[in-house]
Design an enzyme around this catalytic site. Structure first.
Site, mmCIF file in Angstrom:
data_model
loop_
_atom_site.group_PDB
_atom_site.id
_atom_site.type_symbol
_atom_site.label_atom_id
_atom_site.label_comp_id
_atom_site.label_asym_id
_atom_site.label_seq_id
_atom_site.Cartn_x
_atom_site.Cartn_y
_atom_site.Cartn_z
ATOM 1 C CG HIS A 1 73.323 -3.975 86.580
ATOM 2 N ND1 HIS A 1 74.134 -4.986 85.982
ATOM 3 C CD2 HIS A 1 72.798 -3.122 85.973
ATOM 4 C CE1 HIS A 1 74.037 -4.801 84.773
ATOM 5 N NE2 HIS A 1 72.913 -3.720 84.583
ATOM 6 C CG HIS B 1 78.247 -13.396 86.557
ATOM 7 N ND1 HIS B 1 77.178 -12.982 86.962
ATOM 8 C CD2 HIS B 1 78.707 -12.360 86.011
ATOM 9 C CE1 HIS B 1 76.828 -11.875 87.172
ATOM 10 N NE2 HIS B 1 77.866 -11.169 86.479
ATOM 11 C CG ASP C 1 79.979 -8.300 84.665
ATOM 12 O OD1 ASP C 1 79.488 -9.348 85.347
ATOM 13 O OD2 ASP C 1 79.621 -7.477 83.900
ATOM 14 C CG HIS D 1 80.962 -8.200 89.224
ATOM 15 N ND1 HIS D 1 80.224 -7.311 89.271
ATOM 16 C CD2 HIS D 1 80.244 -9.072 88.447
ATOM 17 C CE1 HIS D 1 79.115 -7.571 88.695
ATOM 18 N NE2 HIS D 1 79.292 -8.727 88.129
ATOM 19 C CG HIS E 1 79.241 -3.891 85.875
ATOM 20 N ND1 HIS E 1 78.097 -2.965 85.842
ATOM 21 C CD2 HIS E 1 78.616 -5.193 86.236
ATOM 22 C CE1 HIS E 1 76.891 -3.607 86.215
ATOM 23 N NE2 HIS E 1 77.477 -4.939 86.369
ATOM 24 C CE LYS F 1 74.809 -6.713 90.897
ATOM 25 N NZ LYS F 1 75.925 -7.278 90.044
HETATM 26 O O1 DOR Z 1 77.000 -8.386 80.511
HETATM 27 C C1 DOR Z 1 76.626 -8.911 81.819
HETATM 28 N N1 DOR Z 1 76.384 -10.275 81.941
HETATM 29 N N2 DOR Z 1 76.127 -7.859 82.386
HETATM 30 C C2 DOR Z 1 75.434 -8.384 83.737
HETATM 31 O O2 DOR Z 1 75.275 -7.638 84.508
HETATM 32 C C3 DOR Z 1 75.188 -9.449 84.054
HETATM 33 C C4 DOR Z 1 76.055 -10.722 83.083
HETATM 34 C C5 DOR Z 1 75.661 -12.056 83.236
HETATM 35 O O3 DOR Z 1 75.375 -12.627 84.155
HETATM 36 O O4 DOR Z 1 75.983 -12.627 82.172
HETATM 37 ZN ZN ZN Z 2 77.915 -9.121 86.482
#
Ligand code: DOR
Ligand code: ZN
Length: 347
Positions: A136, A15, A247, A13, A174, A99
């Site tokens: 999520h 980003h 995450d 997971h 998460h 997702k």
């Molecule tokens: O804290 C988070 N940040 N939780 C999420 O589900 C998305 C993520 C984000 O994309 O910044």
């Molecule tokens: Zn995330």
């Protein structure tokens, strides 16, 4: 000095964002991880196989040829996702999973799903073709307390999806609560969960420690100590249903330290050091490899990575860099504020 060697981990997971942030953060993940599931919540989101292909190319462009890192791409489900397009993108291996963001639950989730019944035909197709669903897991009702949104989601939405589609491969992302660990322990083999390093390391006091700390704000929000302890028990138990999904969620410092600060913690840089320390503190180092390198790969029917990484315990705690530079701005790097003695080297 103590040394352990484990199979190269995967991060199920992440980003990566795009543009300058992507260029800054991808090297932080590929240093220690063999593969990562890449989240689709860009602006605009990754809605189909072609978006995913373009995004994958942008990621691969910043990875040196000598590094075998493999990004696993995802599609962002909306109420308009077309079943035939999703199936074709999956069969052509343009996407690895889809997702589900409840609309409004988190960063860039406004295009997500408001009414779960609208996507049941898509989920049915995913179940038929063996495509994983990543969730999520928080309800968005404003009358539900922010600390209860995960539990409510499990009781009302997740349980519904699991009973309607018992063969669907699901990852509840998460997880943050004791209730989630219990649900997972009792659920079918198709349902697994990722756990982040920050939810293993901290409870909600970290956000309000002598002042407000926006860099510890993420969603789902950190919970009470009893929940953190349950997550640590789950992660160190060896139960194959629990595995690492960091995450890691970079936001510029200026976007975190603002009137309405973004949710997300950037933890890629010291993730493996922090996890080794947490597992060491629990006398569970023997379970680290299961959590970071085996359980997730098995859930997704992937081969284990061939490479290894080495973790070395030093005499003195490591010094954390505070920030990662992105042009003239910075991203704060997650620091759990306890001593971490483990260093990573790749071999
Ligand atoms: O804290 C988070 N940040 N939780 C999420 O589900 C998305 C993520 C984000 O994309 O910044
Ligand atoms: Zn995330």
């Amino acid at each position: 000095m103590k040394i352990i060697e484990i199979i190269k981990p995967d991060d199920f997971h992440v980003h990566f964002r795009d543009g300058n942030i992507l260029m800054a953060v991808v090297p932080e993940t590929i240093r220690h991880f063999g593969r990562a599931i890449v989240m689709p919540n860009l602006i605009p989101p990754i809605l189909n196989g072609f978006d995913a292909k373009r995004y994958k190319d942008e990621i691969l462009d910043v990875i040196p040829k000598s590094n075998k890192f493999k990004p696993l791409m995802t599609l962002y489900l909306t109420e308009n996702t077309r079943t035939d397009e999703l199936e074709e993108a999956y069969q052509q291996e343009m996407i690895f999973a889809a997702k589900l963001y409840p609309a409004g639950a988190t960063t860039n989730s406004e295009f997500g799903v408001g009414d779960i019944s609208k996507i049941m035909p898509v989920l049915e197709k995913m179940s038929d073709i063996g495509m994983p669903l990543l969730i999520h897991g928080e309800v968005i009702d404003k009358e539900i307390d922010v600390f209860d949104r995960e539990k409510k989601f499990i009781d009302t939405v997740l349980d519904f999806i699991c009973s309607e589609l018992p063969n669907l491969k699901i990852t509840l992302e998460h997880i943050t609560t004791k209730e989630a660990t219990t649900y997972l322990q009792d659920s079918s083999i198709n349902v697994s969960a990722t756990i982040t390093p920050h939810h293993l390391a901290l409870n909600r006091n970290a956000i309000f420690n002598g002042g407000i700390s926006p860099h510890y704000y993420c969603l789902p929000i950190l919970k009470r100590e009893v929940h953190r302890k349950a997550l640590v028990r789950a992660a160190t138990s060896g139960n194959p249903k629990f595995f690492l999904g960091t995450d890691t969620a970079p936001h510029l410092k200026s976007d975190k330290e603002s009137e309405c600060g973004c949710a997300g913690i950037f933890n890629a840089t010291y993730c493996m050091s922090i996890l080794a320390q947490l597992f060491d503190n629990e006398n569970s180092l023997s379970q680290l490899e299961n959590f970071t390198s085996i359980n997730g790969a098995k859930h997704y029917n992937l081969k284990l990575n061939k490479e290894k990484i080495k973790l070395t315990k030093s005499e003195t705690p490591i010094t954390f860099e505070k920030t990662l530079k992105v042009n003239k701005d910075h991203i704060n790097i997650f620091n759990p504020n306890f001593d971490v003695y483990w260093k990573v080297s790749t071999s």
